[in-house]
Design an enzyme around this catalytic site. Structure first.
Site, PDB file in Angstrom:
ATOM      1  N   SER A   1     -83.523  86.466 -33.632  1.00  0.00           N
ATOM      2  CA  SER A   1     -82.699  87.326 -32.780  1.00  0.00           C
ATOM      3  C   SER A   1     -83.454  88.533 -32.210  1.00  0.00           C
ATOM      4  O   SER A   1     -83.297  88.838 -31.018  1.00  0.00           O
ATOM      5  CB  SER A   1     -81.457  87.782 -33.547  1.00  0.00           C
ATOM      6  OG  SER A   1     -80.651  86.661 -33.803  1.00  0.00           O
TER       7      SER A   1
ATOM      8  N   LYS B   1     -70.512  86.558 -41.908  1.00  0.00           N
ATOM      9  CA  LYS B   1     -69.633  86.439 -40.737  1.00  0.00           C
ATOM     10  C   LYS B   1     -68.154  86.665 -41.074  1.00  0.00           C
ATOM     11  O   LYS B   1     -67.425  87.240 -40.288  1.00  0.00           O
ATOM     12  CB  LYS B   1     -69.814  85.068 -40.078  1.00  0.00           C
ATOM     13  CG  LYS B   1     -71.173  84.931 -39.390  1.00  0.00           C
ATOM     14  CD  LYS B   1     -71.285  83.604 -38.678  1.00  0.00           C
ATOM     15  CE  LYS B   1     -72.686  83.414 -38.132  1.00  0.00           C
ATOM     16  NZ  LYS B   1     -72.836  82.167 -37.380  1.00  0.00           N
TER      17      LYS B   1
ATOM     18  N   ASP C   1     -70.495  81.976 -31.125  1.00  0.00           N
ATOM     19  CA  ASP C   1     -71.167  80.712 -31.488  1.00  0.00           C
ATOM     20  C   ASP C   1     -70.610  79.524 -30.688  1.00  0.00           C
ATOM     21  O   ASP C   1     -71.370  78.696 -30.183  1.00  0.00           O
ATOM     22  CB  ASP C   1     -70.989  80.411 -32.986  1.00  0.00           C
ATOM     23  CG  ASP C   1     -71.921  81.254 -33.846  1.00  0.00           C
ATOM     24  OD1 ASP C   1     -72.945  81.726 -33.322  1.00  0.00           O
ATOM     25  OD2 ASP C   1     -71.623  81.439 -35.039  1.00  0.00           O
TER      26      ASP C   1
ATOM     27  N   GLY D   1     -69.466  68.067 -41.259  1.00  0.00           N
ATOM     28  CA  GLY D   1     -69.412  69.389 -41.895  1.00  0.00           C
ATOM     29  C   GLY D   1     -68.138  70.117 -41.524  1.00  0.00           C
ATOM     30  O   GLY D   1     -67.594  69.922 -40.419  1.00  0.00           O
TER      31      GLY D   1
ATOM     32  N   GLY E   1     -68.155  77.267 -41.914  1.00  0.00           N
ATOM     33  CA  GLY E   1     -67.878  78.349 -40.963  1.00  0.00           C
ATOM     34  C   GLY E   1     -68.268  77.992 -39.539  1.00  0.00           C
ATOM     35  O   GLY E   1     -67.530  78.307 -38.587  1.00  0.00           O
TER      36      GLY E   1
ATOM     37  N   LEU F   1     -76.829  71.667 -35.200  1.00  0.00           N
ATOM     38  CA  LEU F   1     -76.725  73.122 -35.043  1.00  0.00           C
ATOM     39  C   LEU F   1     -77.936  73.822 -35.655  1.00  0.00           C
ATOM     40  O   LEU F   1     -78.325  74.903 -35.225  1.00  0.00           O
ATOM     41  CB  LEU F   1     -75.461  73.668 -35.725  1.00  0.00           C
ATOM     42  CG  LEU F   1     -74.090  73.215 -35.251  1.00  0.00           C
ATOM     43  CD1 LEU F   1     -73.026  74.186 -35.753  1.00  0.00           C
ATOM     44  CD2 LEU F   1     -73.996  73.082 -33.751  1.00  0.00           C
TER      45      LEU F   1
ATOM     46  N   GLY G   1     -80.352  73.191 -32.496  1.00  0.00           N
ATOM     47  CA  GLY G   1     -79.490  74.320 -32.145  1.00  0.00           C
ATOM     48  C   GLY G   1     -80.195  75.560 -31.625  1.00  0.00           C
ATOM     49  O   GLY G   1     -79.561  76.620 -31.536  1.00  0.00           O
TER      50      GLY G   1
HETATM   51  P1  NDP Z   1     -71.401  76.625 -44.420  1.00  0.00           P
HETATM   52  O1  NDP Z   1     -72.143  76.946 -45.665  1.00  0.00           O
HETATM   53  O2  NDP Z   1     -70.166  77.367 -44.080  1.00  0.00           O
HETATM   54  O3  NDP Z   1     -71.006  75.055 -44.431  1.00  0.00           O
HETATM   55  C1  NDP Z   1     -71.946  74.086 -44.806  1.00  0.00           C
HETATM   56  C2  NDP Z   1     -71.387  72.690 -44.563  1.00  0.00           C
HETATM   57  O4  NDP Z   1     -72.432  71.744 -44.856  1.00  0.00           O
HETATM   58  C3  NDP Z   1     -70.206  72.323 -45.478  1.00  0.00           C
HETATM   59  O5  NDP Z   1     -69.313  71.520 -44.736  1.00  0.00           O
HETATM   60  C4  NDP Z   1     -70.895  71.509 -46.590  1.00  0.00           C
HETATM   61  O6  NDP Z   1     -70.038  70.556 -47.184  1.00  0.00           O
HETATM   62  C5  NDP Z   1     -71.945  70.782 -45.797  1.00  0.00           C
HETATM   63  N1  NDP Z   1     -73.124  70.322 -46.583  1.00  0.00           N
HETATM   64  C6  NDP Z   1     -74.077  71.094 -47.130  1.00  0.00           C
HETATM   65  N2  NDP Z   1     -75.039  70.321 -47.684  1.00  0.00           N
HETATM   66  C7  NDP Z   1     -74.682  69.028 -47.455  1.00  0.00           C
HETATM   67  C8  NDP Z   1     -75.263  67.757 -47.762  1.00  0.00           C
HETATM   68  N3  NDP Z   1     -76.421  67.680 -48.426  1.00  0.00           N
HETATM   69  N4  NDP Z   1     -74.632  66.641 -47.351  1.00  0.00           N
HETATM   70  C9  NDP Z   1     -73.480  66.728 -46.665  1.00  0.00           C
HETATM   71  N5  NDP Z   1     -72.852  67.890 -46.346  1.00  0.00           N
HETATM   72  C10 NDP Z   1     -73.462  69.031 -46.733  1.00  0.00           C
HETATM   73  O7  NDP Z   1     -72.500  76.741 -43.256  1.00  0.00           O
HETATM   74  P2  NDP Z   1     -72.244  77.077 -41.713  1.00  0.00           P
HETATM   75  O8  NDP Z   1     -71.084  76.271 -41.270  1.00  0.00           O
HETATM   76  O9  NDP Z   1     -72.215  78.533 -41.491  1.00  0.00           O
HETATM   77  O10 NDP Z   1     -73.613  76.536 -41.037  1.00  0.00           O
HETATM   78  C11 NDP Z   1     -73.852  75.137 -40.889  1.00  0.00           C
HETATM   79  C12 NDP Z   1     -75.155  74.925 -40.130  1.00  0.00           C
HETATM   80  O11 NDP Z   1     -75.044  75.415 -38.791  1.00  0.00           O
HETATM   81  C13 NDP Z   1     -76.371  75.639 -40.730  1.00  0.00           C
HETATM   82  O12 NDP Z   1     -77.483  74.768 -40.624  1.00  0.00           O
HETATM   83  C14 NDP Z   1     -76.567  76.835 -39.816  1.00  0.00           C
HETATM   84  O13 NDP Z   1     -77.910  77.269 -39.792  1.00  0.00           O
HETATM   85  C15 NDP Z   1     -76.162  76.239 -38.472  1.00  0.00           C
HETATM   86  N6  NDP Z   1     -75.738  77.249 -37.469  1.00  0.00           N
HETATM   87  C16 NDP Z   1     -76.443  77.338 -36.294  1.00  0.00           C
HETATM   88  C17 NDP Z   1     -76.076  78.230 -35.313  1.00  0.00           C
HETATM   89  C18 NDP Z   1     -76.869  78.295 -34.041  1.00  0.00           C
HETATM   90  O14 NDP Z   1     -76.725  79.272 -33.286  1.00  0.00           O
HETATM   91  N7  NDP Z   1     -77.692  77.310 -33.736  1.00  0.00           N
HETATM   92  C19 NDP Z   1     -74.926  79.123 -35.485  1.00  0.00           C
HETATM   93  C20 NDP Z   1     -74.221  78.935 -36.742  1.00  0.00           C
HETATM   94  C21 NDP Z   1     -74.638  78.032 -37.698  1.00  0.00           C
HETATM   95  P3  NDP Z   1     -69.001  70.967 -48.372  1.00  0.00           P
HETATM   96  O15 NDP Z   1     -67.851  71.631 -47.685  1.00  0.00           O
HETATM   97  O16 NDP Z   1     -68.641  69.679 -49.008  1.00  0.00           O
HETATM   98  O17 NDP Z   1     -69.764  71.897 -49.286  1.00  0.00           O
END
Ligand code: NDP
Length: 284
Positions: free
Chosen positions: A25, A74, A111, A136, A139, A224, A248
Site C-alpha cells: 500500500s 477490518k 474491496d 471461502g 471477511g 484474491l 488479486g
Molecule cells: P478470512 O480469514 O476471513 O477467511 C479465510 C477463508 O479461507 C475461510 O473461509 C476459511 O474457511 C478458508 N480457508 C482457509 N484455509 C483453507 C484451506 N486450507 N482450505 C480451504 N479453505 C480454507 O480471510 P479473508 O476473507 O479476509 O481473506 C481471504 C483471502 O483474500 C486472503 O488470501 C487475503 O489475502 C485475500 N484478500 C485480498 C484482497 C485484495 O485486495 N487482493 C483484499 C482482501 C482479502 P473456514 O471458514 O472453514 O475456516
C-alpha cells in the site's frame, strides 16, 4: 512560526495491520501521489487487534487524515467508525477510514468495488449471466458478494470448508440475487464460468479441494491472494485451461484507488501502477 510550521506539514495517511512488513500500500499510494502531483505521507504500521483502538485514536488525534486497515483489523475498524457507508455496513468490515469535515470518522469498504473494477475495466470480464463460484466464506467474501450480485450473474455459489458460514452468508444476501451456500462436496459435478478463490489457502501454497471439471470451457479463475509468484490457485487455473487465471494484485490497486479518491477527491489511473508492480515482480 509554530502555526506556519504546523500548516506546512504534509497530510498523513497510513495502513495498519499485522503482519504489515510486506504491504504494497505505501508504494501504491506513493505512485498515485506522483501521478496526480500530490504530496502527502503514507506509512505502514504494525498494529495488533488489541492495540487497535489506542493506535487509531493516537493517529487521528495527531492530525492523521485517513487510514487503511487490513487483516486482522477490518471488523474492528467497522465498529470504530462514527458512520459507515452502505457497502461497509453490508460487509461489516472497513478497509478505509476517513476524517470528515466535521471531524467524525467515516468507514468504507472498497474491496468489492476494487474486485469489480479489476475484472471489468482491466480484464474485460463481465459477470452478467455467468455461473460464479466463490471458494471461502470469510471477511473478503462478505465484501464481494453484493457487488457481484449487482452484476446480474446467473447464479452465485459460495462454497466453504465450514458449511455453516457459507449458508449464513447466502441467507444474509438472498435479497440481492440468486445465491446458494454449501460445502465443497456439494459443488462436485457442477461447472462454473468464473471461480473466485477467497480462501486464505493460497497464502500457505495450498488449495481448497477442487474437482477436475469444475471450470467450464473458456472459464476464468481469479485468486484474491497475490504474491511474488503465481499462487497455487492461479497455477490450478492455468493447468485447467482457464481463459484467464488472475491474481488479486489488480484488486489491491483498485481498492487503493477508491480509498485515494475518498481521501483526496481525485481518481488516479490504476493501469500504470499495476504495470509498475507487475514488472517489479517479473510478470509480463
Ligand atoms: P478470512 O480469514 O476471513 O477467511 C479465510 C477463508 O479461507 C475461510 O473461509 C476459511 O474457511 C478458508 N480457508 C482457509 N484455509 C483453507 C484451506 N486450507 N482450505 C480451504 N479453505 C480454507 O480471510 P479473508 O476473507 O479476509 O481473506 C481471504 C483471502 O483474500 C486472503 O488470501 C487475503 O489475502 C485475500 N484478500 C485480498 C484482497 C485484495 O485486495 N487482493 C483484499 C482482501 C482479502 P473456514 O471458514 O472453514 O475456516
Amino acid at each position: 512560526m509554530e502555526v506556519v510550521a504546523r500548516m506546512s506539514k504534509k497530510d498523513r495517511y497510513a495502513v495498519f495491520g499485522s503482519p504489515i512488513k510486506h504491504s504494497k500500500s505505501p508504494r501504491i499510494h506513493q505512485l498515485f501521489a506522483e501521478q496526480t502531483h500530490q504530496s502527502f505521507e503514507y506509512t505502514a504500521q504494525e498494529v495488533l487487534a488489541e492495540q487497535f483502538k489506542e493506535s487509531v485514536d493516537a493517529f487521528f488525534s495527531q492530525g492523521g487524515k485517513g487510514l487503511n486497515c487490513t487483516l486482522p483489523l477490518k471488523e474492528l475498524a467497522w465498529v470504530y467508525a462514527d458512520q459507515n457507508t452502505e457497502r461497509a455496513k453490508l460487509s461489516r468490515a472497513v478497509n478505509t477510514l476517513a476524517v470528515q469535515a466535521d471531524g467524525s470518522i467515516l468507514g468504507d469498504n472498497t474491496d468489492g468495488c476494487g474486485l469489480i473494477a479489476d475484472l471489468i475495466d482491466n480484464h474485460d470480464i463481465y459477470m452478467k449471466n455467468l455461473r460464479i463460484l466463490i471458494l471461502g466464506a470469510g471477511g473478503a467474501t462478505r465484501g464481494i458478494i453484493a457487488p457481484i450480485l449487482e452484476q446480474s450473474p446467473h447464479q452465485l455459489v459460495i462454497a466453504n470448508r465450514t458449511l455453516e458460514k457459507a449458508r449464513n452468508l447466502a441467507e444474509g444476501f438472498c435479497d440481492f440475487g440468486p445465491i446458494i451456500g454449501c460445502g465443497f462436496a456439494e459443488i462436485q459435478g457442477h461447472q462454473f464460468d468464473l471461480i473466485i478463490n477467497a480462501t486464505s489457502a493460497s497464502l500457505y501454497d495450498e488449495l481448497p479441494p477442487l474437482t477436475e471439471n469444475l471450470l467450464a470451457e473458456a472459464g476464468v479463475c481469479y485468486d484474491l491472494a497475490y504474491g511474488k509468484k503465481p499462487t497455487s490457485f492461479v497455477r490450478w487455473g492455468v493447468s485447467h485451461k482457464a481463459k484467464k487465471s488472475l491474481d488479486g494484485l489488480g484488486m489491491l490497486v483498485e481498492q487503493a484507488a477508491e480509498a485515494f479518491f475518498l481521501w483526496r477527491g481525485v481518481r488516479p489511473q490504476t493501469k500504470p501502477v499495476i504495470e509498475v508492480l507487475n514488472s517489479a515482480r517479473g510478470f509480463g
